[in-house]
Design a protein around this motif. Structure first.
Motif, PDB file in Angstrom:
ATOM      1  N   LYS A   1      39.002  24.840  42.880  1.00  0.00           N
ATOM      2  CA  LYS A   1      37.489  25.103  42.903  1.00  0.00           C
ATOM      3  C   LYS A   1      37.311  25.868  44.421  1.00  0.00           C
ATOM      4  CE  LYS A   1      36.800  20.487  41.063  1.00  0.00           C
ATOM      5  NZ  LYS A   1      37.958  19.940  41.437  1.00  0.00           N
ATOM      6  N   PHE A   2      36.130  26.535  44.450  1.00  0.00           N
ATOM      7  CA  PHE A   2      35.558  27.012  45.569  1.00  0.00           C
ATOM      8  C   PHE A   2      34.147  26.662  45.943  1.00  0.00           C
ATOM      9  CE2 PHE A   2      34.206  29.972  42.717  1.00  0.00           C
ATOM     10  CZ  PHE A   2      32.924  30.534  43.332  1.00  0.00           C
ATOM     11  N   GLY A   3      33.594  26.994  47.161  1.00  0.00           N
ATOM     12  CA  GLY A   3      32.325  27.113  47.178  1.00  0.00           C
ATOM     13  C   GLY A   3      31.776  25.993  48.247  1.00  0.00           C
ATOM     14  N   ILE A   4      32.369  24.747  48.549  1.00  0.00           N
ATOM     15  CA  ILE A   4      31.893  23.895  49.550  1.00  0.00           C
ATOM     16  C   ILE A   4      32.807  24.317  51.028  1.00  0.00           C
ATOM     17  CG2 ILE A   4      31.846  21.250  50.515  1.00  0.00           C
ATOM     18  CD1 ILE A   4      31.697  20.884  47.571  1.00  0.00           C
ATOM     19  N   VAL A   5      31.724  24.765  51.742  1.00  0.00           N
ATOM     20  CA  VAL A   5      32.560  25.292  53.003  1.00  0.00           C
ATOM     21  C   VAL A   5      32.661  24.215  54.057  1.00  0.00           C
ATOM     22  CG1 VAL A   5      32.019  26.860  55.352  1.00  0.00           C
ATOM     23  CG2 VAL A   5      31.036  27.335  52.998  1.00  0.00           C
ATOM     24  N   ASN A   6      32.001  23.121  53.984  1.00  0.00           N
ATOM     25  CA  ASN A   6      31.850  21.947  54.945  1.00  0.00           C
ATOM     26  C   ASN A   6      31.507  20.799  53.938  1.00  0.00           C
ATOM     27  OD1 ASN A   6      31.785  20.141  56.785  1.00  0.00           O
ATOM     28  ND2 ASN A   6      30.702  21.227  58.283  1.00  0.00           N
ATOM     29  N   ALA A   7      32.403  19.803  53.655  1.00  0.00           N
ATOM     30  CA  ALA A   7      32.407  18.681  52.845  1.00  0.00           C
ATOM     31  C   ALA A   7      31.705  17.350  53.661  1.00  0.00           C
ATOM     32  CB  ALA A   7      33.420  18.351  52.337  1.00  0.00           C
ATOM     33  N   ASP A   8      31.363  17.839  54.985  1.00  0.00           N
ATOM     34  CA  ASP A   8      30.863  16.501  55.707  1.00  0.00           C
ATOM     35  C   ASP A   8      29.590  16.113  54.941  1.00  0.00           C
ATOM     36  OD1 ASP A   8      29.318  14.923  57.452  1.00  0.00           O
ATOM     37  OD2 ASP A   8      30.412  15.823  59.440  1.00  0.00           O
ATOM     38  N   ILE A   9      29.550  14.999  54.548  1.00  0.00           N
ATOM     39  CA  ILE A   9      28.204  14.276  53.811  1.00  0.00           C
ATOM     40  C   ILE A   9      26.956  14.945  54.379  1.00  0.00           C
ATOM     41  CG2 ILE A   9      27.304  12.356  52.877  1.00  0.00           C
ATOM     42  CD1 ILE A   9      29.801  11.483  52.142  1.00  0.00           C
ATOM     43  N   SER A  10      27.029  14.423  56.132  1.00  0.00           N
ATOM     44  CA  SER A  10      25.794  14.719  56.553  1.00  0.00           C
ATOM     45  C   SER A  10      25.408  16.184  57.085  1.00  0.00           C
ATOM     46  CB  SER A  10      25.961  14.093  58.006  1.00  0.00           C
ATOM     47  OG  SER A  10      26.857  14.692  58.922  1.00  0.00           O
ATOM     48  N   ASN A  11      26.433  17.224  56.687  1.00  0.00           N
ATOM     49  CA  ASN A  11      26.390  18.526  56.766  1.00  0.00           C
ATOM     50  C   ASN A  11      27.072  19.464  55.745  1.00  0.00           C
ATOM     51  OD1 ASN A  11      25.767  20.903  58.526  1.00  0.00           O
ATOM     52  ND2 ASN A  11      27.691  20.940  59.203  1.00  0.00           N
ATOM     53  N   MET A  12      26.526  19.361  54.607  1.00  0.00           N
ATOM     54  CA  MET A  12      27.262  19.961  53.595  1.00  0.00           C
ATOM     55  C   MET A  12      26.555  21.197  53.425  1.00  0.00           C
ATOM     56  SD  MET A  12      29.213  19.100  50.634  1.00  0.00           S
ATOM     57  CE  MET A  12      28.892  17.350  50.414  1.00  0.00           C
ATOM     58  N   VAL A  13      27.584  22.218  53.529  1.00  0.00           N
ATOM     59  CA  VAL A  13      27.332  23.841  53.386  1.00  0.00           C
ATOM     60  C   VAL A  13      28.056  24.314  52.175  1.00  0.00           C
ATOM     61  CG1 VAL A  13      27.706  25.993  54.606  1.00  0.00           C
ATOM     62  CG2 VAL A  13      27.253  23.738  55.965  1.00  0.00           C
ATOM     63  N   VAL A  14      27.363  24.830  51.483  1.00  0.00           N
ATOM     64  CA  VAL A  14      27.908  25.742  50.088  1.00  0.00           C
ATOM     65  C   VAL A  14      27.934  27.270  50.450  1.00  0.00           C
ATOM     66  CG1 VAL A  14      27.507  23.803  48.616  1.00  0.00           C
ATOM     67  CG2 VAL A  14      25.702  25.416  48.859  1.00  0.00           C
ATOM     68  N   LYS A  15      28.523  27.974  49.637  1.00  0.00           N
ATOM     69  CA  LYS A  15      28.546  29.447  49.765  1.00  0.00           C
ATOM     70  C   LYS A  15      28.901  29.957  48.442  1.00  0.00           C
ATOM     71  CE  LYS A  15      29.811  33.190  52.863  1.00  0.00           C
ATOM     72  NZ  LYS A  15      30.297  33.593  54.193  1.00  0.00           N
ATOM     73  N   GLY A  16      28.282  30.994  48.021  1.00  0.00           N
ATOM     74  CA  GLY A  16      28.639  31.723  46.686  1.00  0.00           C
ATOM     75  C   GLY A  16      28.509  33.095  46.559  1.00  0.00           C
ATOM     76  N   THR A  17      28.663  33.776  47.884  1.00  0.00           N
ATOM     77  CA  THR A  17      28.624  35.401  47.807  1.00  0.00           C
ATOM     78  C   THR A  17      29.782  35.986  47.240  1.00  0.00           C
ATOM     79  OG1 THR A  17      29.545  35.482  49.811  1.00  0.00           O
ATOM     80  CG2 THR A  17      27.341  35.329  49.901  1.00  0.00           C
ATOM     81  N   PRO A  18      29.754  37.060  46.773  1.00  0.00           N
ATOM     82  CA  PRO A  18      31.144  37.787  46.217  1.00  0.00           C
ATOM     83  C   PRO A  18      32.296  37.876  47.000  1.00  0.00           C
ATOM     84  CG  PRO A  18      28.983  38.885  45.414  1.00  0.00           C
ATOM     85  CD  PRO A  18      28.549  37.680  46.404  1.00  0.00           C
ATOM     86  N   GLU A  19      31.971  38.304  48.311  1.00  0.00           N
ATOM     87  CA  GLU A  19      33.055  38.286  49.166  1.00  0.00           C
ATOM     88  C   GLU A  19      33.563  36.949  49.425  1.00  0.00           C
ATOM     89  OE1 GLU A  19      29.907  41.184  49.684  1.00  0.00           O
ATOM     90  OE2 GLU A  19      29.859  39.099  49.767  1.00  0.00           O
ATOM     91  N   TYR A  20      33.013  35.838  49.377  1.00  0.00           N
ATOM     92  CA  TYR A  20      33.388  34.713  49.750  1.00  0.00           C
ATOM     93  C   TYR A  20      34.118  34.047  48.496  1.00  0.00           C
ATOM     94  CZ  TYR A  20      33.770  29.527  51.227  1.00  0.00           C
ATOM     95  OH  TYR A  20      34.291  28.242  51.577  1.00  0.00           O
ATOM     96  N   VAL A  21      33.810  34.308  47.243  1.00  0.00           N
ATOM     97  CA  VAL A  21      34.352  34.045  45.954  1.00  0.00           C
ATOM     98  C   VAL A  21      35.746  34.498  46.325  1.00  0.00           C
ATOM     99  CG1 VAL A  21      34.654  34.187  43.274  1.00  0.00           C
ATOM    100  CG2 VAL A  21      32.356  34.022  44.583  1.00  0.00           C
ATOM    101  N   ARG A  22      35.752  35.869  46.476  1.00  0.00           N
ATOM    102  CA  ARG A  22      37.348  36.611  46.348  1.00  0.00           C
ATOM    103  C   ARG A  22      38.294  36.064  47.408  1.00  0.00           C
ATOM    104  NH1 ARG A  22      39.716  40.645  44.205  1.00  0.00           N
ATOM    105  NH2 ARG A  22      37.953  41.124  42.970  1.00  0.00           N
ATOM    106  N   SER A  23      37.624  35.793  48.802  1.00  0.00           N
ATOM    107  CA  SER A  23      38.376  35.364  49.892  1.00  0.00           C
ATOM    108  C   SER A  23      39.109  33.875  49.608  1.00  0.00           C
ATOM    109  CB  SER A  23      37.554  35.252  51.112  1.00  0.00           C
ATOM    110  OG  SER A  23      36.493  34.445  51.179  1.00  0.00           O
ATOM    111  N   CYS A  24      38.115  33.218  48.832  1.00  0.00           N
ATOM    112  CA  CYS A  24      38.552  31.659  48.677  1.00  0.00           C
ATOM    113  C   CYS A  24      39.793  31.843  47.443  1.00  0.00           C
ATOM    114  CB  CYS A  24      37.456  30.686  47.887  1.00  0.00           C
ATOM    115  SG  CYS A  24      36.154  30.570  49.354  1.00  0.00           S
TER     116      CYS A  24
END
Length: 349
Positions: free
Chosen positions: A91-114
């Motif tokens: 899976k991809f999409g969670i940049v930071n899994a810290d529960i207090s600072n959850m960051v997600v990303k789904g741009t095309p560029e990020y999809v490919r790099s992941c």
């Protein structure tokens, strides 16, 4: 008690796009820590190999597990197994899994790099099932799916999945490229997907992959028979804390009593309940112990009548389950997106 030694793990279709997997999958997250201390590479690889030798061929990981270490571990295990027989999901999409600072990303560029990074860590030529781990609401799902579709066309991934997506997102994503599987939490004490998500998946021919089918180990005795260690993320989970845990122990007691009645472990009954929800449901429990893995396999041999299933469901009234299914604050938290919210009002939900 179900005898796992005599059980053949059957193969089933996951969705209607052609993917076949073992009816029981294996969630690899815990091998790199989360609910427990991380295992050594040797021990983690041995568990994966044991699962394969018992007939499990469907293995689930993610780039965020163990801060990327889990994919590396799974990749090492795959070197000792026939790749062509394995169905590998990440899976991809969670940049930071810290529960207090959850960051997600789904741009095309990020999809490919992941995807490229996961292929390298896993040291494989392709990923069988590639999920968007969490939906980036600042990016139209059509944009994310467009890049995933390109990766399928390039042979880098074979099938596309979504995790924790809303019905609207699933429909819109499926319109861009067929979704093979949706991964959601589903167990005796978490059933909120039954009203909309399950019927929609069955309408569209999408397989269902229940994660935490044992309630994050609760029905295996976590926090009751086995203690929750100080380094476990479960210390932050509402259902494993204080008065909530005390109330939920009563639920465990009922399943334990039914287990004694039917001569199965509570975990086997809970997992068998998930199996009985349909052939299109392929749960992926994880464990760090061979004994528990064998018991999970044994759940495939549990025989339950319709009355038995009703008895199981009735033993866990959803209104009696104490605590939210998500980690403290997560449901009410404003998720942070790594992208600038678009003007397009059709952002994913």
């Amino acid at each position: 008690m179900a005898e796992e030694n005599n059980i053949q793990v059957p193969r089933v279709k996951l969705g209607n796009q052609g993917l076949q997997v073992s009816k029981l999958g294996f969630g690899c997250m815990g091998l790199s820590g989360a609910y427990n201390s991380p295992l050594s590479d040797e021990d983690g690889i041995n568990i994966i190999k044991h699962a394969y030798n018992k007939g499990i061929t469907f293995f689930d990981t993610a780039d965020i597990y163990g801060n990327k270490a889990n994919e590396v571990l799974v990749g090492k295990a795959l070197k000792q197994l026939p790749r062509e027989n394995i169905q590998l999901a990440t899976k991809f999409g969670i940049v930071n899994a810290d529960i207090s600072n959850m960051v997600v990303k789904g741009t095309p560029e990020y999809v490919r790099s992941c995807c490229e990074a996961s292929l390298k860590r896993l040291d494989v030529d392709y990923i069988d099932l590639y999920y968007q781990h969490r939906v980036d609401k600042s990016v139209p799902i059509e944009d994310t799916m467009g890049e995933l579709k390109k990766l399928v066309e390039e042979g880098k991934i074979r099938y596309i999945g979504l995790s924790e997506a809303s019905p609207d997102t699933i429909r819109r994503a499926h319109a861009v490229h067929p979704i093979t599987a949706v991964q959601m939490e589903w167990s005796l004490w978490t059933r909120d997907i039954e009203e909309e998500i399950i019927p929609l998946c069955r309408e569209l021919g999408i397989g269902i992959v229940p994660y935490s089918p044992l309630g994050r180990g609760f029905f295996g005795g976590r926090a009751i028979v086995d203690n929750v260690t100080a380094d476990s993320s479960l210390t932050l989970h509402p259902r494993f804390k204080g008065d909530n845990l005390d109330k939920n122990k009563k639920i465990y007691g009922r399943i334990e009593s039914l287990g004694k009645k039917h001569q199965y472990t509570p975990a086997q009954l809970a997992l068998a309940w998930v199996f009985k929800q349909g052939e299109d449901a392929v749960p992926i429990p994880g464990t760090t112990k061979i004994k528990n893995l064998d018991q999970n396999i044994g759940a495939l041999g549990v025989k339950l009548s319709e009355n038995d299933l009703k008895e199981l469901s009735d033993a866990v009234p959803i209104h009696e389950v104490a605590g939210a299914r998500s980690y403290e604050g997560l449901d009410n938290m404003v998720w942070k997106f790594a992208s600038t919210p678009p003007k397009d009002s059709r952002v994913s939900t």
